[in-house]
Design an enzyme around this catalytic site. Structure first.
Site, PDB file in Angstrom:
ATOM      1  N   ASP A   1      68.637  46.011  21.333  1.00 52.42           N
ATOM      2  CA  ASP A   1      67.294  45.723  20.255  1.00 52.42           C
ATOM      3  C   ASP A   1      67.198  44.230  20.303  1.00 52.42           C
ATOM      4  O   ASP A   1      66.595  43.630  19.522  1.00 52.42           O
ATOM      5  CB  ASP A   1      68.088  46.184  19.179  1.00 52.42           C
ATOM      6  N   SER A   2      68.154  43.401  21.203  1.00 52.32           N
ATOM      7  CA  SER A   2      67.921  42.055  21.310  1.00 52.32           C
ATOM      8  C   SER A   2      66.231  41.643  21.494  1.00 52.32           C
ATOM      9  O   SER A   2      65.844  40.594  21.582  1.00 52.32           O
ATOM     10  CB  SER A   2      68.723  41.215  22.108  1.00 52.32           C
TER      11      SER A   2
ATOM     12  N   GLU B   1      76.223  49.683  16.808  1.00 57.84           N
ATOM     13  CA  GLU B   1      77.128  48.745  16.233  1.00 57.84           C
ATOM     14  C   GLU B   1      77.870  49.256  14.862  1.00 57.84           C
ATOM     15  O   GLU B   1      77.459  50.107  14.420  1.00 57.84           O
ATOM     16  CB  GLU B   1      76.240  47.571  15.696  1.00 57.84           C
TER      17      GLU B   1
ATOM     18  N   GLU C   1      81.337  41.504  21.224  1.00 53.29           N
ATOM     19  CA  GLU C   1      80.477  40.350  21.341  1.00 53.29           C
ATOM     20  C   GLU C   1      81.241  39.040  20.292  1.00 53.29           C
ATOM     21  O   GLU C   1      81.572  39.286  19.249  1.00 53.29           O
ATOM     22  CB  GLU C   1      79.099  40.743  20.591  1.00 53.29           C
TER      23      GLU C   1
ATOM     24  N   ASP D   1      70.143  50.706  22.965  1.00 52.84           N
ATOM     25  CA  ASP D   1      70.343  50.334  21.314  1.00 52.84           C
ATOM     26  C   ASP D   1      69.819  51.167  20.366  1.00 52.84           C
ATOM     27  O   ASP D   1      68.477  51.570  20.362  1.00 52.84           O
ATOM     28  CB  ASP D   1      69.951  48.990  21.178  1.00 52.84           C
TER      29      ASP D   1
ATOM     30  N   LYS E   1      73.684  53.051  22.079  1.00 54.44           N
ATOM     31  CA  LYS E   1      74.910  52.132  21.903  1.00 54.44           C
ATOM     32  C   LYS E   1      74.443  52.105  20.275  1.00 54.44           C
ATOM     33  O   LYS E   1      73.222  51.941  19.855  1.00 54.44           O
ATOM     34  CB  LYS E   1      74.574  50.466  22.370  1.00 54.44           C
TER      35      LYS E   1
HETATM   36  O1  KIV Z   1      70.876  43.997  21.838  1.00 55.81           O
HETATM   37  C1  KIV Z   1      71.450  43.508  22.996  1.00 55.81           C
HETATM   38  O2  KIV Z   1      71.005  43.056  23.709  1.00 55.81           O
HETATM   39  C2  KIV Z   1      73.017  43.565  22.952  1.00 55.81           C
HETATM   40  C3  KIV Z   1      73.722  42.763  23.950  1.00 55.81           C
HETATM   41  C4  KIV Z   1      73.644  41.421  23.458  1.00 55.81           C
HETATM   42  C5  KIV Z   1      75.195  43.413  24.260  1.00 55.81           C
HETATM   43  O3  KIV Z   1      73.509  44.142  21.986  1.00 55.81           O
END
Ligand code: KIV
Length: 278
Positions: A49-50, A120, A187, A88, A118
Site C-alpha cells: 500500500d506504499s 499490519e 520494518e 497489502d 499482508k
Molecule cells: O507497503 C509496502 O510497500 C510495505 C513494504 C515497505 C514492506 O509494506
C-alpha cells in the site's frame, strides 16, 4: 501438448520453508512492466500500500482503498509467473473484525490471482490472522514500524529503542507467527531487536530497515532505483539512478520537439524514400 517448461510459482509454503535458509529476496511492484522486469530476480513481489505514497503522491498510506490495491495487484500478477505475489490489505479493510478481513481478503485472492495478503499489526491482530489462515487465506504479518498506524505511533519513527518497545515487538512477532502467518515483515526496527526477533520467531522474518540477520529483505523498488526523489531513508541502498536517466531523456525529448528535430521522416509513415537513381 506444449513441450515448454512450465515454471511453477513460488508458493507461500516455499517462503515459509526458507527460515534460516537462503535469504528471501523481495521487492514491491505496482505495475505489469515493473513486475515483468523483477519477476525472475525475486522470490516475492509485494503489492504494497506504499503505492499510495509512491504512485499517487499521498502523504501516508491511510487513503489507499481496496479497489486500488486490487487493480494494481491484477497488473502485477499479469506481469509475473515466478514470484509469489502478496497484496497489502489497506487501512480500514481488515481491522474491524475477522469477518471483514476474510471478506476483503477473499476478494483480493479471487479478483487478482495473488497468493496471499499482508496485514499490519501484532498481538491485537493474532485472532484475525488465525481466522484467515484457517479459512484458506495465507497471511504475511507486518510488525515493528507500521505505516498504517502513523497517527498513533507519532510519525514514521524507528521502533524498538527502549526495552518496553523491544519486548512488545518480540511479543507481537511471536503472536503473529503463532497465529499462522507464513512469514512476517519487520520494518523500521533497531538492529539488535530485529536480530533477536529473527532468532526467536519460528517463521521467516523479512526485514526493511531492520537487520542483515533477517531471513530476507524487502525494499520499495522505486527507492532502490533512484525514482523516489533526492532524499532516501538511511536503510535504502540505491542500485540505479533512473530518476536522473528519466530527467535527461525528458530534457532531450523536449529539446528535439522544440527544435523540430523529432520526429524526422524516419518516424513517419507514407513518406516516399528518395530514389537512389541519378
Ligand atoms: O507497503 C509496502 O510497500 C510495505 C513494504 C515497505 C514492506 O509494506
Amino acid at each position: 501438448m506444449s513441450s515448454d517448461v512450465v515454471t511453477k510459482r513460488i508458493s507461500t509454503r516455499d517462503i515459509r520453508q526458507r527460515k534460516a535458509g537462503i535469504p528471501i529476496v523481495a521487492l514491491t511492484a505496482y505495475s505489469t512492466p515493473m513486475a515483468r522486469l523483477l519477476d525472475r530476480h525475486v522470490d516475492l513481489l509485494l503489492v504494497g500500500d506504499s503505492l499510495g505514497m509512491v504512485v499517487y503522491g499521498m502523504e501516508t498510506t491511510i487513503g489507499v482503498t481496496l479497489d486500488m490495491m486490487i487493480a494494481h495487484a491484477r497488473a502485477v500478477v499479469r506481469g509475473s509467473g515466478h514470484a509469489c505475489v502478496i497484496v497489502d490489505l489497506p487501512f480500514g479493510s481488515y481491522q474491524e473484525s475477522p469477518e471483514q478481513a476474510f471478506r476483503n481478503s477473499a476478494r483480493v485472492l479471487m479478483e487478482t490471482g495473488a497468493a496471499g495478503v499482508k496485514l499490519e499489526g501484532g498481538s491485537e491482530m493474532a485472532h484475525t490472522i488465525e481466522f484467515l489462515v484457517k479459512r484458506g487465506i495465507p497471511v504475511l504479518g507486518h510488525v515493528g514500524l507500521r505505516p498504517q498506524s502513523v497517527h498513533t505511533m507519532g510519525g514514521f519513527r524507528t521502533q524498538g529503542k527502549g526495552s518496553d518497545e523491544a519486548r512488545k515487538i518480540l511479543a507481537d512477532a511471536k503472536a503473529v507467527a503463532d497465529a499462522g502467518a507464513f512469514a512476517l515483515v519487520l520494518e523500521g526496527t533497531v538492529e539488535p531487536v530485529a536480530r533477536i526477533v529473527t532468532a526467536e520467531v519460528a517463521v521467516p522474518v523479512i526485514g526493511i530497515g531492520a537487520s542483515p540477520a533477517c531471513d530476507g529483505q524487502i525494499l520499495v523498488v522505486e527507492d532502490m532505483l533512484g525514482l523516489s526523489g533526492e532524499t532516501v531513508p538511511k536503510f535504502v541502498k540505491r542500485y540505479a539512478d533512473l530518476g536522473d536517466a528519466v530527467d535527461n531523456a525528458a530534457g532531450r525529448y523536449a529539446f528535439d520537439v522544440r527544435a523540430r528535430t523529432f520526429p524526422t521522416t524516419e518516424q513517419c509513415t507514407g513518406v516516399e524514400k528518395p530514389s537512389s537513381d541519378h
